[in-house]
Design a protein around this motif. Structure first.
Motif, PDB file in Angstrom:
ATOM      1  N   LEU A 196       6.287  52.440-100.857  1.00 18.71           N
ATOM      2  CA  LEU A 196       7.490  51.695-101.231  1.00 18.71           C
ATOM      3  C   LEU A 196       7.200  50.806-102.436  1.00 18.71           C
ATOM      4  O   LEU A 196       6.144  50.189-102.528  1.00 18.71           O
ATOM      5  CB  LEU A 196       7.971  50.852-100.052  1.00 18.71           C
ATOM      6  N   ALA A 197       8.139  50.754-103.333  1.00 17.13           N
ATOM      7  CA  ALA A 197       7.998  49.906-104.528  1.00 17.13           C
ATOM      8  C   ALA A 197       8.208  48.452-104.126  1.00 17.13           C
ATOM      9  O   ALA A 197       9.094  48.144-103.336  1.00 17.13           O
ATOM     10  CB  ALA A 197       9.008  50.303-105.580  1.00 17.13           C
ATOM     11  N   PRO A 198       7.395  47.537-104.658  1.00 14.59           N
ATOM     12  CA  PRO A 198       7.606  46.118-104.384  1.00 14.59           C
ATOM     13  C   PRO A 198       8.672  45.533-105.303  1.00 14.59           C
ATOM     14  O   PRO A 198       8.903  46.046-106.403  1.00 14.59           O
ATOM     15  CB  PRO A 198       6.235  45.503-104.697  1.00 14.59           C
ATOM     16  N   VAL A 199       9.321  44.478-104.849  1.00 19.56           N
ATOM     17  CA  VAL A 199      10.261  43.752-105.704  1.00 19.56           C
ATOM     18  C   VAL A 199       9.431  42.780-106.529  1.00 19.56           C
ATOM     19  O   VAL A 199       8.900  41.802-106.009  1.00 19.56           O
ATOM     20  CB  VAL A 199      11.313  42.989-104.874  1.00 19.56           C
ATOM     21  N   GLN A 200       9.287  43.078-107.804  1.00 20.69           N
ATOM     22  CA  GLN A 200       8.535  42.202-108.702  1.00 20.69           C
ATOM     23  C   GLN A 200       8.950  42.499-110.130  1.00 20.69           C
ATOM     24  O   GLN A 200       9.250  43.633-110.474  1.00 20.69           O
ATOM     25  CB  GLN A 200       7.026  42.369-108.518  1.00 20.69           C
ATOM     26  N   GLY A 201       8.991  41.448-110.913  1.00 21.76           N
ATOM     27  CA  GLY A 201       9.394  41.620-112.294  1.00 21.76           C
ATOM     28  C   GLY A 201       9.324  40.317-113.056  1.00 21.76           C
ATOM     29  O   GLY A 201       8.732  39.338-112.592  1.00 21.76           O
ATOM     30  N   TYR A 202       9.943  40.320-114.235  1.00 21.71           N
ATOM     31  CA  TYR A 202       9.977  39.100-115.029  1.00 21.71           C
ATOM     32  C   TYR A 202      11.237  39.071-115.882  1.00 21.71           C
ATOM     33  O   TYR A 202      11.895  40.082-116.090  1.00 21.71           O
ATOM     34  CB  TYR A 202       8.719  38.917-115.875  1.00 21.71           C
ATOM     35  N   TYR A 203      11.553  37.877-116.341  1.00 23.66           N
ATOM     36  CA  TYR A 203      12.681  37.651-117.233  1.00 23.66           C
ATOM     37  C   TYR A 203      12.231  36.675-118.312  1.00 23.66           C
ATOM     38  O   TYR A 203      11.688  35.603-118.008  1.00 23.66           O
ATOM     39  CB  TYR A 203      13.881  37.072-116.468  1.00 23.66           C
ATOM     40  N   ASP A 204      12.443  37.055-119.566  1.00 24.16           N
ATOM     41  CA  ASP A 204      12.096  36.209-120.704  1.00 24.16           C
ATOM     42  C   ASP A 204      13.366  35.505-121.179  1.00 24.16           C
ATOM     43  O   ASP A 204      14.284  36.153-121.690  1.00 24.16           O
ATOM     44  CB  ASP A 204      11.497  37.067-121.819  1.00 24.16           C
ATOM     45  N   PHE A 205      13.437  34.191-120.981  1.00 22.88           N
ATOM     46  CA  PHE A 205      14.626  33.418-121.361  1.00 22.88           C
ATOM     47  C   PHE A 205      14.818  33.375-122.872  1.00 22.88           C
ATOM     48  O   PHE A 205      15.932  33.158-123.344  1.00 22.88           O
ATOM     49  CB  PHE A 205      14.513  31.977-120.847  1.00 22.88           C
ATOM     50  N   THR A 206      13.754  33.552-123.652  1.00 23.32           N
ATOM     51  CA  THR A 206      13.861  33.407-125.095  1.00 23.32           C
ATOM     52  C   THR A 206      14.544  34.592-125.760  1.00 23.32           C
ATOM     53  O   THR A 206      15.219  34.428-126.780  1.00 23.32           O
ATOM     54  CB  THR A 206      12.482  33.168-125.751  1.00 23.32           C
ATOM     55  N   ASN A 207      14.380  35.799-125.211  1.00 24.16           N
ATOM     56  CA  ASN A 207      14.984  36.975-125.831  1.00 24.16           C
ATOM     57  C   ASN A 207      15.785  37.840-124.863  1.00 24.16           C
ATOM     58  O   ASN A 207      16.283  38.903-125.263  1.00 24.16           O
ATOM     59  CB  ASN A 207      13.910  37.813-126.542  1.00 24.16           C
ATOM     60  N   GLY A 208      15.875  37.432-123.594  1.00 26.10           N
ATOM     61  CA  GLY A 208      16.653  38.171-122.620  1.00 26.10           C
ATOM     62  C   GLY A 208      15.978  39.423-122.078  1.00 26.10           C
ATOM     63  O   GLY A 208      16.577  40.185-121.336  1.00 26.10           O
ATOM     64  N   ALA A 209      14.710  39.658-122.461  1.00 25.00           N
ATOM     65  CA  ALA A 209      13.998  40.846-121.971  1.00 25.00           C
ATOM     66  C   ALA A 209      13.774  40.741-120.472  1.00 25.00           C
ATOM     67  O   ALA A 209      13.417  39.684-119.956  1.00 25.00           O
ATOM     68  CB  ALA A 209      12.668  40.992-122.694  1.00 25.00           C
ATOM     69  N   ARG A 210      13.997  41.863-119.772  1.00 21.91           N
ATOM     70  CA  ARG A 210      13.815  41.931-118.328  1.00 21.91           C
ATOM     71  C   ARG A 210      12.872  43.069-117.999  1.00 21.91           C
ATOM     72  O   ARG A 210      12.837  44.071-118.711  1.00 21.91           O
ATOM     73  CB  ARG A 210      15.119  42.248-117.613  1.00 21.91           C
ATOM     74  N   TYR A 211      12.169  42.917-116.895  1.00 24.39           N
ATOM     75  CA  TYR A 211      11.356  44.018-116.378  1.00 24.39           C
ATOM     76  C   TYR A 211      11.442  43.964-114.859  1.00 24.39           C
ATOM     77  O   TYR A 211      11.262  42.908-114.260  1.00 24.39           O
ATOM     78  CB  TYR A 211       9.899  43.882-116.820  1.00 24.39           C
ATOM     79  N   CYS A 212      11.750  45.110-114.262  1.00 23.94           N
ATOM     80  CA  CYS A 212      11.717  45.269-112.815  1.00 23.94           C
ATOM     81  C   CYS A 212      10.797  46.438-112.537  1.00 23.94           C
ATOM     82  O   CYS A 212      11.007  47.530-113.070  1.00 23.94           O
ATOM     83  CB  CYS A 212      13.118  45.521-112.261  1.00 23.94           C
ATOM     84  N   HIS A 213       9.788  46.234-111.718  1.00 23.31           N
ATOM     85  CA  HIS A 213       8.790  47.263-111.481  1.00 23.31           C
ATOM     86  C   HIS A 213       9.371  48.545-110.896  1.00 23.31           C
ATOM     87  O   HIS A 213       8.815  49.619-111.082  1.00 23.31           O
ATOM     88  CB  HIS A 213       7.684  46.712-110.570  1.00 23.31           C
ATOM     89  N   ALA A 214      10.507  48.470-110.237  1.00 21.95           N
ATOM     90  CA  ALA A 214      11.112  49.668-109.635  1.00 21.95           C
ATOM     91  C   ALA A 214      11.878  50.509-110.634  1.00 21.95           C
ATOM     92  O   ALA A 214      12.188  51.669-110.364  1.00 21.95           O
ATOM     93  CB  ALA A 214      12.051  49.251-108.504  1.00 21.95           C
ATOM     94  N   ASP A 215      12.200  49.958-111.817  1.00 25.88           N
ATOM     95  CA  ASP A 215      12.993  50.702-112.815  1.00 25.88           C
ATOM     96  C   ASP A 215      12.138  51.678-113.602  1.00 25.88           C
ATOM     97  O   ASP A 215      10.954  51.556-113.713  1.00 25.88           O
ATOM     98  CB  ASP A 215      13.680  49.727-113.768  1.00 25.88           C
TER      99      ASP A 215
END
Length: 195
Positions: free
Chosen positions: A176-195
């Motif tokens: 199962l994929a874990p819920v983990q990621g990040y969000y960069d407030f300066t440029n709006g970049a997002r990362y979700c490990h499940a994507d």
């Protein structure tokens, strides 16, 4: 002189699953045969560069390995702001794809305040601010779903990744994929490990 208010620049989040709660309590060595890692693991390739923005202090760990440290702020049991160091270790030859935050059971920011297991799924958040301050907090699914308790960007990032991860996991019975990621407030970049 006008003093500029610190604003968030980066958010890293990770779901705390039951095995992680045991790590935080120092109970992860179930078999009593050694091991029982008490750390939080992150995929090295996508998270390493982002985590090194949070963990900026050079240090030396066990066996003279270079590690990174962050002095994180948290609320202690009495609700007062406190600071403690956390260690970020690079991948090892035994686990070449995983970096880790080490010794979580010994950290007053993590193991020192066991998360509440009655408010839905649990997430640990590492938030970096424009003045360099780093906060460590627990966030709960129930609170994230209520307006006003967390910033909209935080809610959208964590809950969006939770939905994406649940969809991916709905077709699996193992790995199962874990819920983990990040969000960069300066440029709006997002990362979700499940994507």
């Amino acid at each position: 002189m006008i003093r500029e208010e610190a604003v968030p620049t980066l958010l890293v989040y990770k779901e705390i699953v039951p095995g992680d709660v045991r790590k935080l309590l120092g109970e992860s060595n179930d078999a009593k045969t050694g091991g029982g890692a008490r750390d939080l693991r992150f995929p090295a390739k996508p998270f390493g560069p982002v985590m090194r923005r949070i963990f900026t202090i050079d240090a030396v760990g066990k066996n003279e390995r270079p590690i990174k440290i962050a002095n994180v702020m948290y609320l202690d049991a009495s609700g007062k702001i406190a600071t403690t160091p956390l260690e970020y270790w690079p991948a090892t030859t035994a686990r070449p794809t995983e970096d880790r935050i080490a010794k979580v059971h010994a950290s007053p920011a993590l193991g020192g305040k066991t998360p509440d297991t009655t408010k839905g799924r649990i997430f640990v958040l590492f938030s970096q601010f424009s003045n360099g301050m780093v906060r460590c907090d627990y966030a709960y699914e129930d609170d994230l779903r209520r307006n006003g308790l967390w910033a909209q960007e935080v809610r959208d990032a964590v809950l969006g990744c939770l939905t994406s991860t649940d969809m991916k996991n709905s077709t699996r019975t193992v790995n199962l994929a874990p819920v983990q990621g990040y969000y960069d407030f300066t440029n709006g970049a997002r990362y979700c490990h499940a994507d």
